[in-house]
Design a protein around this motif. Structure first.
Motif, PDB file in Angstrom:
ATOM      1  N   GLU B 261       0.799  -1.218   0.000  1.00 56.84           N
ATOM      2  CA  GLU B 261       0.000   0.000   0.000  1.00 56.84           C
ATOM      3  C   GLU B 261       0.839   1.279   0.000  1.00 56.84           C
ATOM      4  O   GLU B 261       0.331   2.361  -0.274  1.00 56.84           O
ATOM      5  CB  GLU B 261      -0.908  -0.009   1.227  1.00 56.84           C
ATOM      6  N   LEU B 263       3.197   1.817  -2.057  1.00 59.91           N
ATOM      7  CA  LEU B 263       3.735   2.040  -3.402  1.00 59.91           C
ATOM      8  C   LEU B 263       3.248   3.366  -3.986  1.00 59.91           C
ATOM      9  O   LEU B 263       2.193   3.875  -3.611  1.00 59.91           O
ATOM     10  CB  LEU B 263       3.304   0.898  -4.330  1.00 59.91           C
ATOM     11  N   ASN B 264       4.020   3.884  -4.926  1.00 63.54           N
ATOM     12  CA  ASN B 264       3.599   5.082  -5.657  1.00 63.54           C
ATOM     13  C   ASN B 264       2.390   4.759  -6.516  1.00 63.54           C
ATOM     14  O   ASN B 264       2.303   3.688  -7.105  1.00 63.54           O
ATOM     15  CB  ASN B 264       4.721   5.541  -6.588  1.00 63.54           C
ATOM     16  N   GLY B 265       1.483   5.711  -6.623  1.00 65.77           N
ATOM     17  CA  GLY B 265       0.311   5.503  -7.462  1.00 65.77           C
ATOM     18  C   GLY B 265      -0.882   5.015  -6.658  1.00 65.77           C
ATOM     19  O   GLY B 265      -1.966   4.869  -7.201  1.00 65.77           O
ATOM     20  N   ILE B 266      -0.667   4.801  -5.361  1.00 70.21           N
ATOM     21  CA  ILE B 266      -1.800   4.433  -4.512  1.00 70.21           C
ATOM     22  C   ILE B 266      -2.132   5.641  -3.643  1.00 70.21           C
ATOM     23  O   ILE B 266      -1.271   6.161  -2.938  1.00 70.21           O
ATOM     24  CB  ILE B 266      -1.472   3.199  -3.664  1.00 70.21           C
ATOM     25  N   TYR B 267      -3.363   6.092  -3.770  1.00 68.24           N
ATOM     26  CA  TYR B 267      -3.778   7.313  -3.093  1.00 68.24           C
ATOM     27  C   TYR B 267      -4.916   7.011  -2.127  1.00 68.24           C
ATOM     28  O   TYR B 267      -5.755   6.156  -2.406  1.00 68.24           O
ATOM     29  CB  TYR B 267      -4.352   8.318  -4.093  1.00 68.24           C
TER      30      TYR B 267
END
Ligand code: FAD
Ligand code: FAD
Ligand code: SF4
Ligand code: SF4
Ligand code: FES
Lengths: 280, 479
Positions: B261, B263-267
């Motif tokens: 969770e 990681l980049n790209g998870i908002y």
């Protein structure tokens, strides 16, 4: 509103700003930061408070000019105002009587570690500071750091001042050659530096606090953009930190998160420079 | 207006009129722009729709509205062509009708209990649409300046500029009190500003309401994080406020707590929507805050926040934007209209799916999500059938971004810095349900910070109750 009352260049690409912010000046403690917006269409960027003057109602920040926002800031002068400054944010650094504390500052991290060193020393700790920069002319706040420490050690990458090398070279010597008993380390600077320091102190179990600088938006725990992995758990650096135990931080994740918007930041910077300076 | 039309005619005739839906931007166009979706009624449509109300002797609709707007009365004024009168009528009890008309979950409130809707084949009167019409008409043609008659010498601090705080500020100011709003962000409005997107609630409409407040003399201090910049105790003891109302909202986003969770790209939905709404990341040429655009976006959740996120994603330029929900369609909590709009825009909904981990590449950018299919088991504490995983149903789908819209926890900044104010086990501020009094003298609270995430109108309703109690406290001095 938030008037710039002092502006000073501290060498290549780093400026000191004194900003009129009465509420923040009267409250801020070492380790806390503010979020500012330069213009009303600008980004919100977090910056550590390096000093505060309650009487003058000002705070001092030191900012490295990197991308569009910090560039726009560098174009402002004494008498200009910032759109927004909010703070003080984050949990203040733990200041106690630890014994011998090594305070390490790298690059603009020196500005952030200075108020901490000072507070630790005021409480009677034996503060040994290690500060480093690429070159002598980039070294911030040497005199202030000197007055906040019992001993100061300096490292420059090019050897133009102090030890040639990086701050961890000096720390390694203190720990492994001088066998100096150290009760705590506080390290603030580039992520890679904080990681290297934490790796060094881990073996000797010297508690090491680092100050993390992930991308932030609100700074109040509302958005979760600033999340970092500490001991494999998600923490929000703006409200749970920015200080964390360096031995538990996932620095690689932080580094990758800091790089996520590189292309967009670059495009925005180039566009700004083109529009305003006809260069790049 | 044709005056003949306003003459009374019987219920039977009224029941024959079909419900008027607002015309809206064609889905093919709007799926790629941020302009508001429905256009609103024309005066003729509004009058026609108003005729559908049979003016019940016992109007259930009023009870269904959390602030008890006199619905038949304002609808009659619309039918009579007195649109400004209708707006005034609504404003007797609801100071933000242009907003509520747009965002209230009417099908669960006023329209749910409308008698017309109880019959087979006749949908309820479109109360929300009519409310919106009257408010928009007033904004365009009326004079919304409000005179403050008698100034009082007491000061109230309102913490947080969301719907709860705005209601308290507006109503107390009308009574003549001196009111200051302290807002953490650089703009007030709360979720209306940073959460609900432009295509559902245009920022102009919000600004209009905020300007009315400023025009009335409500002072607004932005960039003031109460608990950090100034504490509640300081407001009361050092800054001379006689009472404090806390309306700081639901606060801090929940995550799924599954691997990957970070990681980049998870908002979180709050981050995704704040970048786009408050910081206007969709307008790259003007604003600096960035947002990434890719091919596939998956949103986890099924409330308004999930709908807003997925439709925002589509508008930003994702080729494919989907909703994954761990329960079934029946349990979705979003406004019905938004679900319909989303589907018209080409958003796919997949039900009974639970994510188990995110997968990333060497740059730690998310590239895929592994999920499990679920089936509905026995009812849980909430009475809803609990989803349970189906063994061996794992599947992986490639994504460029994910938005987690599964709710929020209470933000602890104010509670932790305010001694003597009790919280419940979820960290929400405990208040007396009639007066919104907290356990700390002089301090009131309401809206999402005391109820957990709810609705705009409930937050405003809490504000109303607080206003009565604050006035009483300041007049009598009795806590
Ligand atoms: C708690 C904290 C304290 C900080 N203290 C200082 C300080 O005292 N002095 C100083 O010079 N810098 C400090 N920084 C870093 C500073 O916020 C960034 O350098 C600044 O945001 C860059 O903005 P830009 O638009 O000029 O550059 P951009 O081109 O937008 O970005 C350059 C790099 O800065 C980082 N960055 C971008 N946007 C943000 C954001 N919204 N929040 C955080 N980082 C971002 C990213 O790594 C990015 O790659 C601090 C950061 C944090 C989180
Ligand atoms: C994306 C989204 C879509 C929604 N859609 C709908 C909808 O269609 N219909 C509906 O009825 N409801 C909807 N809701 C729910 C609704 O918006 C909320 O229930 C409502 O806004 C709550 O109002 P509030 O005043 O309690 O708090 P908020 O609107 O959350 O406002 C709180 C304010 O307080 C400020 N604040 C927080 N901490 C501090 C502090 N320490 N100091 C100073 N200020 C502080 C915040 O910045 C914010 O401005 C939606 C919510 C979201 C997130
Ligand atoms: S405020 Fe909401 S619930 Fe009340 S009448 Fe208007 S739309 Fe219905
Ligand atoms: S319940 Fe329906 S029909 Fe009856 S008064 Fe209310 S809106 Fe009109
Ligand atoms: S910056 Fe938004 S939660 Fe930390």
């Amino acid at each position: 509103m938030y008037e710039i009352v002092v502006k000073k260049s501290l060498g290549e690409g780093v400026n000191l700003y004194g900003i009129y912010a009465p509420d923040i000046a009267s409250k801020v403690l070492p380790g806390q930061f503010v979020i500012l917006r330069v213009s009303d269409k600008g980004e919100r960027v977090p910056i550590t408070v390096a000093n505060a003057d309650k009487k003058e109602k000002t705070i001092t920040i030191m900012v490295q000019t990197l991308g569009k926002t910090t560039h726009m800031l560098s174009e402002l002068n004494k008498g200009d105002s910032l759109s927004d400054v909010v703070g003080p944010l984050g949990v203040p650094t733990e200041i106690e009587k630890f014994g011998t504390v090594v305070c390490i500052g790298g690059g603009f991290g020196i500005a952030a570690v200075y108020p901490i060193a000072k507070a630790l020393r005021d409480l009677g700790n034996n503060v040994i500071s290690i500060i480093g920069a690429r070159s002598k002319n980039l070294l911030l706040m040497e005199n202030e750091m000197r007055s906040a420490s019992s001993e100061i050690l300096i490292a420059t990458n090019d050897g133009s001042y102090g030890t040639k090398g990086i701050v961890t070279d000096v720390l390694r010597r203190l720990i492994y050659e001088d066998n100096l008993p150290i009760n705590r380390v506080v390290a603030i600077g580039p992520v890679i530096m904080m990681k290297a320091v934490s790796d060094l102190t881990r073996e000797r179990h010297i508690k090491t606090m680092v100050s993390l600088n992930p991308i932030m938006i609100d700074g109040t725990g509302m958005c979760g953009a600033c999340r970092v992995l500490v001991d494999n758990k998600i923490k929000f650096a703006c409200v749970d930190g920015p200080d964390f135990d360096g031995h538990l931080v996932d620095f690689d994740n932080l580094m990758s998160r800091l790089k996520f918007y590189k292309e967009e930041e670059k495009a925005s910077y180039e566009c700004h420079m083109k529009e305003h300076h006809n260069k790049v | 207006m044709d005056k003949n039309e306003s003459k009374p005619f019987d219920a039977k005739e009224r029941l024959k009129i079909k419900r008027h839906e607002m015309s809206s931007q064609p889905s093919e166009e709007r799926r790629r722009n941020f302009k508001e979706v429905p256009y609103g009624y024309s005066p003729e449509e509004a009058v026609e729709e108003a005729k559908r109300c049979i003016r019940c002797k016992k109007p259930y609709c009023i009870e269904g509205c959390p602030v008890n707007i006199n619905i038949p009365a304002f609808i009659k004024l619309i039918e009579d062509g007195d649109f400004l009168g209708a707006a005034k009528k609504i404003k007797e009890t609801n100071s933000l009708p242009a907003i509520c008309g747009r965002v209230c979950p009417q099908e669960d409130q006023c329209e749910k209990v409308c008698i017309i809707g109880k019959r087979k084949d006749t949908p309820s009167v479109a109360i929300g649409n009519l409310e919106r019409f009257a408010a928009d008409y007033e904004a365009e043609h009326g004079n919304v300046h409000i005179e403050i008659k008698t100034e009082k010498d007491k000061k109230i601090a309102v913490v947080g500029g969301g719907p709860a705080g705005l209601t308290v500020a507006g109503d107390l100011r009308k009574m003549g009190y001196s009111v200051s709003i302290f807002e953490a962000l650089h703009q007030i409005g709360g979720v209306l500003m940073y959460g609900i997107p432009e295509f559902r609630l245009p920022k102009d409409i919000l600004m209009r309401e905020l300007n009315v407040l400023k025009d009335m003399g409500v002072k607004v201090f932005t960039n003031a994080v109460i608990g950090k910049t100034i504490t509640v105790d300081e407001l009361l003891e050092e800054r001379g406020y006689d009472a404090v109302f806390i309306g700081t909202g639901a606060g801090t986003p929940k995550f799924l707590n599954i691997p990957g969770e970070e990681l980049n790209g998870i908002y979180s939905s709050n981050e995704f929507l704040t970048r786009v709404n408050l910081m206007r990341a969709y307008d790259k040429s003007e604003y600096d805050t960035p947002i990434k655009i890719g091919k596939m976006l998956v949103v986890f959740g099924a409330g308004n926040t999930a709908m807003d996120s997925v439709r925002t994603g589509l508008r930003l330029g994702y080729d494919d934007a989907r909703v994954f929900y761990r329960r079934s369609r029946k349990e979705m909590t979003a406004r019905l209209e938004e679900v319909h709009h989303a589907e018209e825009e080409g958003i796919k909904f997949e039900f009974l799916i639970n994510p188990v981990r995110f997968i990333g590449n060497e740059s730690q950018n998310v590239t895929a999500v592994e999920c499990l299919r679920m089936e509905l088991g026995d009812p849980d504490e909430s009475g809803r059938r609990k989803p349970v995983p189906i063994k061996g149903s794992e599947f992986t789908i490639s994504i460029d971004a994910a938005v987690i819209a599964i709710g929020t926890n209470a933000n602890p900044i104010v509670p932790n810095s305010t001694p003597g104010m009790d919280l419940n086990k979820w960290g929400h501020i405990i208040v007396d349900e009639n007066t919104e009094k907290t356990t700390k003298k002089g301090v009131f609270a309401g809206g999402d910070i005391s109820t957990g995430a709810a609705t705009v109108i409930l937050a405003m309703g809490a504000g109303k109750k607080a206003v009565v109690a604050i006035n009483e406290y300041l007049e009598t001095g009795i806590w």
